[in-house]
Design an enzyme around this catalytic site. Structure first.
Site, PDB file in Angstrom:
ATOM      1  N   CYS A  95      45.002  15.994 -30.924  1.00 51.41           N
ATOM      2  CA  CYS A  95      45.326  15.287 -29.682  1.00 51.41           C
ATOM      3  C   CYS A  95      45.779  16.244 -28.579  1.00 51.41           C
ATOM      4  O   CYS A  95      45.710  15.911 -27.401  1.00 51.41           O
ATOM      5  CB  CYS A  95      46.410  14.238 -29.944  1.00 51.41           C
ATOM      6  SG  CYS A  95      47.974  14.922 -30.533  1.00 51.41           S
ATOM      7  N   ARG A 124      44.735  19.696 -28.409  1.00 53.20           N
ATOM      8  CA  ARG A 124      43.868  20.861 -28.200  1.00 53.20           C
ATOM      9  C   ARG A 124      42.483  20.616 -28.783  1.00 53.20           C
ATOM     10  O   ARG A 124      42.291  19.798 -29.684  1.00 53.20           O
ATOM     11  CB  ARG A 124      44.472  22.106 -28.849  1.00 53.20           C
ATOM     12  CG  ARG A 124      44.554  22.055 -30.367  1.00 53.20           C
ATOM     13  CD  ARG A 124      45.315  23.248 -30.935  1.00 53.20           C
ATOM     14  NE  ARG A 124      46.730  23.161 -30.607  1.00 53.20           N
ATOM     15  CZ  ARG A 124      47.339  23.983 -29.758  1.00 53.20           C
ATOM     16  NH1 ARG A 124      46.658  24.941 -29.169  1.00 53.20           N
ATOM     17  NH2 ARG A 124      48.613  23.851 -29.495  1.00 53.20           N
ATOM     18  N   SER A 129      52.625  24.659 -29.780  1.00 54.17           N
ATOM     19  CA  SER A 129      52.664  23.202 -29.688  1.00 54.17           C
ATOM     20  C   SER A 129      53.570  22.752 -28.556  1.00 54.17           C
ATOM     21  O   SER A 129      54.440  23.509 -28.090  1.00 54.17           O
ATOM     22  CB  SER A 129      53.163  22.602 -31.005  1.00 54.17           C
ATOM     23  OG  SER A 129      52.292  22.903 -32.063  1.00 54.17           O
ATOM     24  N   GLY A 163      48.640   4.608 -39.158  1.00 54.23           N
ATOM     25  CA  GLY A 163      48.081   5.832 -39.728  1.00 54.23           C
ATOM     26  C   GLY A 163      49.140   6.917 -39.815  1.00 54.23           C
ATOM     27  O   GLY A 163      50.345   6.633 -39.802  1.00 54.23           O
ATOM     28  N   LYS A 164      48.708   8.182 -39.878  1.00 54.62           N
ATOM     29  CA  LYS A 164      49.656   9.288 -40.036  1.00 54.62           C
ATOM     30  C   LYS A 164      50.662   9.334 -38.888  1.00 54.62           C
ATOM     31  O   LYS A 164      51.869   9.444 -39.107  1.00 54.62           O
ATOM     32  CB  LYS A 164      48.897  10.613 -40.114  1.00 54.62           C
ATOM     33  CG  LYS A 164      48.084  10.786 -41.382  1.00 54.62           C
ATOM     34  CD  LYS A 164      47.373  12.129 -41.378  1.00 54.62           C
ATOM     35  CE  LYS A 164      46.533  12.312 -42.644  1.00 54.62           C
ATOM     36  NZ  LYS A 164      45.800  13.607 -42.620  1.00 54.62           N
ATOM     37  N   MET A 165      50.170   9.270 -37.651  1.00 53.81           N
ATOM     38  CA  MET A 165      51.053   9.371 -36.489  1.00 53.81           C
ATOM     39  C   MET A 165      51.966   8.154 -36.401  1.00 53.81           C
ATOM     40  O   MET A 165      53.168   8.275 -36.138  1.00 53.81           O
ATOM     41  CB  MET A 165      50.226   9.501 -35.209  1.00 53.81           C
ATOM     42  CG  MET A 165      49.330  10.722 -35.167  1.00 53.81           C
ATOM     43  SD  MET A 165      50.234  12.223 -34.789  1.00 53.81           S
ATOM     44  CE  MET A 165      50.373  12.072 -33.015  1.00 53.81           C
ATOM     45  N   GLY A 166      51.388   6.965 -36.612  1.00 51.07           N
ATOM     46  CA  GLY A 166      52.198   5.751 -36.557  1.00 51.07           C
ATOM     47  C   GLY A 166      53.277   5.738 -37.611  1.00 51.07           C
ATOM     48  O   GLY A 166      54.415   5.329 -37.352  1.00 51.07           O
TER      49      GLY A 166
END
Length: 534
Positions: free
Chosen positions: A132, A134, A191, A275-278
């Protein structure tokens, strides 16, 4: 794939260091923008390059032309350049989210992209790192200028963005600068949130995808594996991951920062996507003291798993068709889905009831998805505020002094790992010379043995006698080669020894007319031609 001329003039003024990477490159007409190019639509990634017979014929002709020019006059020009490791890309530091989302390549398309990149005339190896924040392409290029030009044109075709527009945002780094950049990325130093852990997992995924598809070459594979080692060392030896260390945790920090302190934990939280981010958003909300979170997802299985893991938090599942009604009852909405189209537009949010004045009277949308889940038009509303990944820079400013100290410690580790990788790569240069010198000596030995045996006659020597003579000649050759070969081997731990080793290699190439470097380069270009013809 539509190919370009193999030996076209190189770019002028192209940045070679990180300091120069942010400068705007000179404008130049895009040679890759045509009506038949592939592009990424809002419905998904689509590559159509090289699909018709005419383009394939052009690719074959271009590759053959490159070989013929190389044989005729280009050899010396190529020999001035060593195959380069290069990175070309864009990130949250150089490019707005509107452009990043057009260039984003889904993980399912990484293998395909690697294959297309490796089909370019001057690219030997390739890898894609698309997140998200790069989109970076790592390559081993037979020629730095030609290879970079080909990759830029490939990016233009796959995104539909002209090269002239891309050039304003791209950064390009070469060899040690490219290697250091990847090590810094893996360590979380590049980051948005210093030391974030998720990027290390994404670098690991590049290696897994490459191994599964067979797409990563020797240099890129080792580069990414050493980057993983550097990332692990930085996190374990500097404690750089303490605090907000991921996009998800920074999103939570930002939301709580914007809410009134007295009511931040009582605000109604909605997370769209499990998902992973959520999942990370939910975990960070829990760690901050939130006791009730509504989660909208396509299915209940992932939400049930999160609920089982976080037993102290009331997690309420809502199906996707209740997303708008759930948003009507929320003060803060986090969006983290893989949807290619916005989930919230201006008309959706405008129809929602106002939130309580206790939480500021404004509904917050924190969108950490790329492509974005919340349309930019929503920010036009007075009673809504939208934050995306670019807005997380506010969180980064916290505790700046401590982060800088940890970053300095991390750079020491990265420099150590960088030297180790470069020593490994430099040591590879002597291997072909060792093999060719050994082969040269064996040819002479075998030719002289044959002459010797012919002089004695076919039946004059027994098998035992022949073997003894062969062993004696082999021993002489081995002893004569021992010194040169020892001076061609180096573990790379001593830079002076490494320099001497490379000097010895060049001297032996000259003395025995081995032409190792030219032979290897010609073999690489021949392989490109054969691949294009097939």
């Amino acid at each position: 794939m539509a190919a370009t001329t193999g030996l076209a003039p190189s770019f002028v003024g192209m940045p070679k260091t990180k300091a120069a990477a942010g400068r705007r490159l000179p404008a130049r007409r895009s040679e890759g923008a045509s009506s038949s190019v592939g592009f990424r639509t809002r419905k998904g990634f689509r590559c159509e390059i090289g699909t018709d017979l005419q383009e394939k014929a052009q690719a074959r002709a271009s590759s053959v032309s490159a070989l013929e020019q190389f044989k005729a006059a280009g050899k010396d020009r190529y020999m001035k350049e060593r195959s380069s490791i290069a990175v070309i890309g864009l990130s949250v530091h150089t490019t707005p989210v509107e452009m990043r989302e057009k260039l984003a390549i889904p993980e399912a398309q990484w293998s395909r992209a690697i294959g297309e990149l490796c089909n370019l005339n001057h690219i030997e190896e390739a890898a894609v790192l698309s997140t998200c924040n790069r989109m970076e392409i790592y390559v081993v290029a037979l020629s730095w200028h030609r290879g970079i030009r080909e990759v830029m044109e490939w990016m233009a075709k796959t995104s539909g963005i002209p090269v002239s527009e891309l050039r304003e945002h791209l950064f390009m780094l070469r060899d040690s600068d490219a290697t250091r950049h990847l090590f810094e990325v893996s360590a979380g130093l590049d980051s948005l949130v210093l030391g974030e852990g998720q990027i290390l997992a994404q670098v690991k995924q590049v290696v897994r995808v490459g191994q599964d598809s067979g797409g990563l070459g020797k240099n890129i594979d080792r580069l990414f594996k050493d980057a993983i080692t550097a990332g692990k060392r930085v996190r374990s030896e500097t404690n750089i991951s303490s605090g907000a260390v991921s996009v998800s945790s920074a999103a939570v920090e930002l939301a709580l920062m914007k809410l009134p302190k007295s009511d931040s934990l009582s605000a109604r939280m909605l997370v769209i996507g499990a998902g992973k981010m959520g999942k990370l958003v939910i975990k960070h909300l829990s760690s901050k003291g939130c006791k009730r979170i509504v989660v909208v997802n396509r299915s209940t299985e992932r939400v049930d798993a999160i609920r089982e893991e976080l037993k102290d938090v009331e997690i309420i599942y809502k199906p996707l068709d209740e997303m708008i009604s759930s948003a009507a009852e929320a003060d803060v909405v986090f969006t983290s889905t893989a949807s290619d189209a916005p989930l919230f537009l201006k008309e959706h949010v405008e129809a929602l009831p106002p939130v309580s004045e206790a939480v500021g009277g404004v509904r917050f949308f924190v969108d950490i998805s790329v492509p974005r889940n919340v349309g930019s038009c929503v920010s036009e509303l007075e009673l809504a505020r939208v934050f995306n990944v670019d807005n997380l820079k506010e969180v980064v400013e916290a505790n700046k002094e401590d982060r800088l100290r940890k970053a300095r410690e991390a750079q020491t580790i990265i420099t150590q790992e960088l030297k180790r990788f470069e020593a490994w790569r430099d040591s590879l240069e002597t291997v072909p010379t060792i093999k060719k010198l050994r082969s040269y000596a064996d040819r002479i030995k075998n030719a002289e043995l044959e002459k010797c045996f012919q002089k004695f006659g076919e039946d004059a020597l027994t098998k035992k006698m022949k073997r003894a003579i062969e062993d004696a000649c082999g021993g002489i050759v081995n002893k004569l080669l021992r010194g040169p070969l020892e001076n061609l081997r180096c573990d790379g731990s001593d830079s002076r020894t490494l320099d001497e080793t490379l000097e010895n290699m060049h001297a032996l190439n000259r003395m025995y007319n081995l032409d190792t470097e030219k032979d290897i380069l010609e073999q690489k270009i021949k392989a490109k031609v054969e691949k294009a013809q097939n």
